[in-house]
Enzyme design. Structure first.
Site, PDB file in Angstrom:
ATOM      1  N   HIS A   1      -4.278   6.546  -1.184  1.00  0.00           N
ATOM      2  CA  HIS A   1      -4.868   6.483   0.159  1.00  0.00           C
ATOM      3  C   HIS A   1      -3.802   6.660   1.249  1.00  0.00           C
ATOM      4  O   HIS A   1      -4.153   6.885   2.412  1.00  0.00           O
ATOM      5  CB  HIS A   1      -5.562   5.131   0.325  1.00  0.00           C
ATOM      6  CG  HIS A   1      -6.871   5.192   1.059  1.00  0.00           C
ATOM      7  ND1 HIS A   1      -7.649   6.329   1.162  1.00  0.00           N
ATOM      8  CD2 HIS A   1      -7.563   4.219   1.731  1.00  0.00           C
ATOM      9  CE1 HIS A   1      -8.756   6.052   1.853  1.00  0.00           C
ATOM     10  NE2 HIS A   1      -8.716   4.793   2.217  1.00  0.00           N
TER      11      HIS A   1
ATOM     12  N   ASN B   1      -9.577   1.919   8.177  1.00  0.00           N
ATOM     13  CA  ASN B   1     -10.931   1.948   8.735  1.00  0.00           C
ATOM     14  C   ASN B   1     -10.974   1.987  10.257  1.00  0.00           C
ATOM     15  O   ASN B   1     -12.022   2.277  10.840  1.00  0.00           O
ATOM     16  CB  ASN B   1     -11.731   0.730   8.248  1.00  0.00           C
ATOM     17  CG  ASN B   1     -11.971   0.763   6.753  1.00  0.00           C
ATOM     18  OD1 ASN B   1     -11.507   1.658   6.053  1.00  0.00           O
ATOM     19  ND2 ASN B   1     -12.709  -0.210   6.266  1.00  0.00           N
TER      20      ASN B   1
ATOM     21  N   ASP C   1      -5.925  11.793   2.449  1.00  0.00           N
ATOM     22  CA  ASP C   1      -6.284  11.971   1.037  1.00  0.00           C
ATOM     23  C   ASP C   1      -7.722  12.436   0.913  1.00  0.00           C
ATOM     24  O   ASP C   1      -8.596  12.007   1.665  1.00  0.00           O
ATOM     25  CB  ASP C   1      -6.094  10.654   0.276  1.00  0.00           C
ATOM     26  CG  ASP C   1      -6.926   9.523   0.878  1.00  0.00           C
ATOM     27  OD1 ASP C   1      -6.680   9.170   2.051  1.00  0.00           O
ATOM     28  OD2 ASP C   1      -7.829   8.995   0.187  1.00  0.00           O
TER      29      ASP C   1
ATOM     30  N   TYR D   1       0.803  -1.219   0.000  1.00  0.00           N
ATOM     31  CA  TYR D   1       0.000   0.000   0.000  1.00  0.00           C
ATOM     32  C   TYR D   1       0.841   1.276   0.000  1.00  0.00           C
ATOM     33  O   TYR D   1       0.285   2.382  -0.061  1.00  0.00           O
ATOM     34  CB  TYR D   1      -0.905   0.036   1.244  1.00  0.00           C
ATOM     35  CG  TYR D   1      -1.841  -1.139   1.365  1.00  0.00           C
ATOM     36  CD1 TYR D   1      -2.946  -1.267   0.525  1.00  0.00           C
ATOM     37  CD2 TYR D   1      -1.631  -2.128   2.325  1.00  0.00           C
ATOM     38  CE1 TYR D   1      -3.819  -2.345   0.644  1.00  0.00           C
ATOM     39  CE2 TYR D   1      -2.490  -3.210   2.447  1.00  0.00           C
ATOM     40  CZ  TYR D   1      -3.580  -3.316   1.605  1.00  0.00           C
ATOM     41  OH  TYR D   1      -4.440  -4.387   1.718  1.00  0.00           O
TER      42      TYR D   1
ATOM     43  N   ASN E   1     -13.354   6.650   5.324  1.00  0.00           N
ATOM     44  CA  ASN E   1     -13.493   5.721   6.444  1.00  0.00           C
ATOM     45  C   ASN E   1     -12.523   6.007   7.589  1.00  0.00           C
ATOM     46  O   ASN E   1     -12.855   5.773   8.755  1.00  0.00           O
ATOM     47  CB  ASN E   1     -13.311   4.279   5.959  1.00  0.00           C
ATOM     48  CG  ASN E   1     -14.476   3.812   5.111  1.00  0.00           C
ATOM     49  OD1 ASN E   1     -15.608   4.271   5.292  1.00  0.00           O
ATOM     50  ND2 ASN E   1     -14.219   2.916   4.179  1.00  0.00           N
TER      51      ASN E   1
END
Length: 246
Positions: free
Chosen positions: A19, A66, A91, A14, A112
């Site tokens: 994100h 989240n 973001d 990631y 989230n």
């Protein structure tokens, strides 16, 4: 003491996602201002340092996006701080790529990580919203934010992260407007448009002067006038057409 939180997802897969731009901002601040090495605490990674005389705890939650509020909420409770001491970098798809806005409070906007923070610490904290652009349709948002920044994005992204780090002291002082202005100016100075409304106006088309045009005309080869036949069938036909006039 203040807490600066950068949001993202842990793990190498990631690392370059849109994100994860909050993580990128936190890393840029830590590098620029020689914060302590990252260590594990509060279900996250923390680094400590100072910005403009203010003690700062940087945190990157490792709970996945989240559940970001679990990590940040734990840190605030440990230091006995309220949401007014918290600044969050994340973001924002509702801002054009390269745009940046700062505000206090507000809704989650469907993010989230912000929704989780609101649940755990309330919503009266400062938000540094970093624009990553919208893919155009709702169904593509998930893939867009979990997709990596394109190579072309690095032109503005590197400048933006450098400006965030360089001017983070203004956030520590609570001077949000000056922070936003400095970041925007840094992008413009590097000739990186931060959106259609920030692009320099188009140049007017270059109009050649009359003198220049006359030179162009002079440079063209002059054609000799066409000489009409004075005898023969063609001459007779022309005389017939024009009534025998010269």
């Amino acid at each position: 003491m203040l807490v600066f939180a950068g949001l993202g997802n842990p793990g190498a897969k990631y690392a370059d996602n849109r994100h994860n731009v909050g993580f990128m901002a936190a890393d840029a601040i830590a590098r620029r201002h020689s914060f302590s090495p990252w260590s594990k605490k509060f279900q996250g990674l923390i680094a400590e340092g100072t910005l403009d005389g203010e003690k700062i705890v940087l945190i990157k939650p490792q709970t996945f996006m989240n559940l970001s509020g679990q990590s940040v909420g734990e840190a605030l409770r440990f230091y006995k701080l309220g949401p007014e001491a918290l600044t969050v970098f994340y973001d924002e798809i509702d801002l054009a790529a390269g745009k940046l806005r700062v505000k206090v409070g507000g809704g989650s906007g469907g993010h989230n990580g912000i929704r989780s923070l609101d649940q755990h610490v309330g919503n009266a904290y400062r938000r540094v919203r970093i624009g990553v652009g919208h893919p155009g349709v709702k169904e593509m948002v998930h893939g867009h934010v979990l997709g990596d920044f394109a190579k072309a994005d690095r032109e503005w992204l590197d400048v933006l992260l450098d400006a965030i780090a360089g001017d983070a002291g203004l956030l520590a002082k609570g001077d949000d407007n000056s922070f936003m202005n400095r970041v925007t100016l840094a992008l413009r100075d590097k000739l990186v448009p931060t959106g259609d409304d920030d692009r320099p106006p188009p140049k007017a088309p270059k109009v050649q002067s009359q003198k220049a045009q006359s030179h162009i005309r002079q440079a063209r080869p002059q054609q000799a006038p066409t000489k009409l036949p004075e005898s023969g069938p063609m001459a007779a036909m022309l005389k017939k057409l024009f009534g025998g006039k010269d």
